[in-house]
Design a protein around this motif. Structure first.
Motif, short mmCIF file in Angstrom:
data_model
loop_
_atom_site.label_atom_id
_atom_site.label_comp_id
_atom_site.label_asym_id
_atom_site.label_seq_id
_atom_site.Cartn_x
_atom_site.Cartn_y
_atom_site.Cartn_z
N LEU A 3 0.82 -1.20 0.00
CA LEU A 3 0.00 0.00 0.00
C LEU A 3 0.86 1.26 0.00
O LEU A 3 0.56 2.23 -0.69
CB LEU A 3 -0.93 -0.01 1.21
CG LEU A 3 -2.02 1.04 1.25
CD1 LEU A 3 -2.92 0.96 0.03
CD2 LEU A 3 -2.85 0.88 2.52
N HIS A 4 1.94 1.24 0.76
CA HIS A 4 2.85 2.39 0.80
C HIS A 4 3.41 2.68 -0.60
O HIS A 4 3.44 3.83 -1.05
CB HIS A 4 3.99 2.14 1.79
CG HIS A 4 5.04 3.20 1.78
ND1 HIS A 4 4.83 4.43 2.34
CD2 HIS A 4 6.29 3.21 1.24
CE1 HIS A 4 5.93 5.17 2.15
NE2 HIS A 4 6.81 4.45 1.49
N LEU A 5 3.83 1.64 -1.29
CA LEU A 5 4.39 1.82 -2.64
C LEU A 5 3.30 2.19 -3.65
O LEU A 5 3.56 2.94 -4.60
CB LEU A 5 5.15 0.57 -3.07
CG LEU A 5 6.41 0.28 -2.24
CD1 LEU A 5 7.02 -1.05 -2.62
CD2 LEU A 5 7.42 1.40 -2.38
N LEU A 6 2.11 1.69 -3.43
CA LEU A 6 0.98 2.07 -4.27
C LEU A 6 0.72 3.57 -4.14
O LEU A 6 0.44 4.25 -5.13
CB LEU A 6 -0.25 1.30 -3.83
CG LEU A 6 -0.99 0.47 -4.87
CD1 LEU A 6 -1.93 -0.49 -4.19
CD2 LEU A 6 -1.68 1.32 -5.85
N LYS A 7 0.83 4.09 -2.91
CA LYS A 7 0.62 5.52 -2.69
C LYS A 7 1.69 6.35 -3.38
O LYS A 7 1.47 7.51 -3.68
CB LYS A 7 0.59 5.84 -1.19
CG LYS A 7 -0.66 5.32 -0.52
CD LYS A 7 -0.90 5.82 0.88
CE LYS A 7 0.24 5.81 1.82
NZ LYS A 7 -0.13 6.12 3.21
N GLU A 8 2.85 5.76 -3.63
CA GLU A 8 3.91 6.46 -4.37
C GLU A 8 3.66 6.44 -5.87
O GLU A 8 4.42 7.03 -6.63
CB GLU A 8 5.27 5.81 -4.08
CG GLU A 8 5.77 6.04 -2.67
CD GLU A 8 7.15 5.45 -2.44
OE1 GLU A 8 7.70 4.76 -3.34
OE2 GLU A 8 7.68 5.65 -1.33
N GLY A 9 2.61 5.73 -6.30
CA GLY A 9 2.26 5.69 -7.71
C GLY A 9 2.91 4.56 -8.49
O GLY A 9 2.90 4.57 -9.72
N ARG A 10 3.45 3.59 -7.80
CA ARG A 10 4.13 2.50 -8.50
C ARG A 10 3.14 1.48 -9.05
O ARG A 10 2.08 1.25 -8.49
CB ARG A 10 5.10 1.79 -7.56
CG ARG A 10 6.19 2.70 -7.08
CD ARG A 10 7.32 1.93 -6.53
NE ARG A 10 8.26 2.80 -5.82
CZ ARG A 10 9.47 2.42 -5.52
NH1 ARG A 10 9.90 1.23 -5.82
NH2 ARG A 10 10.26 3.26 -4.88
N SER A 11 3.54 0.87 -10.14
CA SER A 11 2.74 -0.21 -10.75
C SER A 11 3.00 -1.50 -9.98
O SER A 11 3.91 -1.59 -9.15
CB SER A 11 3.18 -0.40 -12.21
OG SER A 11 4.52 -0.86 -12.25
#
Length: 81
Positions: free
Chosen positions: A31-39
Motif C-alpha cells: 500500500l505504501h508503494l501504491l501511494k507512491e504511484g508504483r505499478s
C-alpha cells in the motif's frame, strides 16, 4: 406533543461506521508503494516479490477495504493516514 417522543429510537444513518481493516505488514508495504504511484511490476521489483504476489496483496487490500479498484484504494489510503 411532538411527532418524535423521547422513547422513539434515533433515525438510522445511511453510512455505518466500519472498523479499520487489519492489514498485514506485507499489505502495508504494498500500500505504501501504491501511494507512491508504483505499478504492480514496480512494487514487485522494489520488494523482491513476484508480480503475482503483488497482485494477490492488492486483491486482498481491495477486499478488506471494500474498494472496487486501485483508484478507490488509493483514495482510501490517503484518507486513512
Amino acid at each position: 406533543m411532538s411527532p418524535l417522543s423521547a422513547m422513539d429510537p434515533l433515525p438510522a444513518t445511511t453510512e455505518a461506521i466500519q472498523p479499520a481493516p487489519v492489514l498485514t505488514p506485507a499489505e502495508r508495504r504494498v500500500l505504501h508503494l501504491l501511494k507512491e504511484g508504483r505499478s504492480n511490476k514496480g512494487i514487485a521489483a522494489a520488494l523482491t516479490l513476484s508480480h503475482r504476489t503483488v497482485e494477490s496483496h492488492v486483491s486482498h487490500l481491495l477486499a478488506k477495504t471494500g474498494c472496487g479498484n486501485r483508484s478507490q484504494l488509493l483514495l482510501w489510503a490517503l484518507g486513512e493516514r
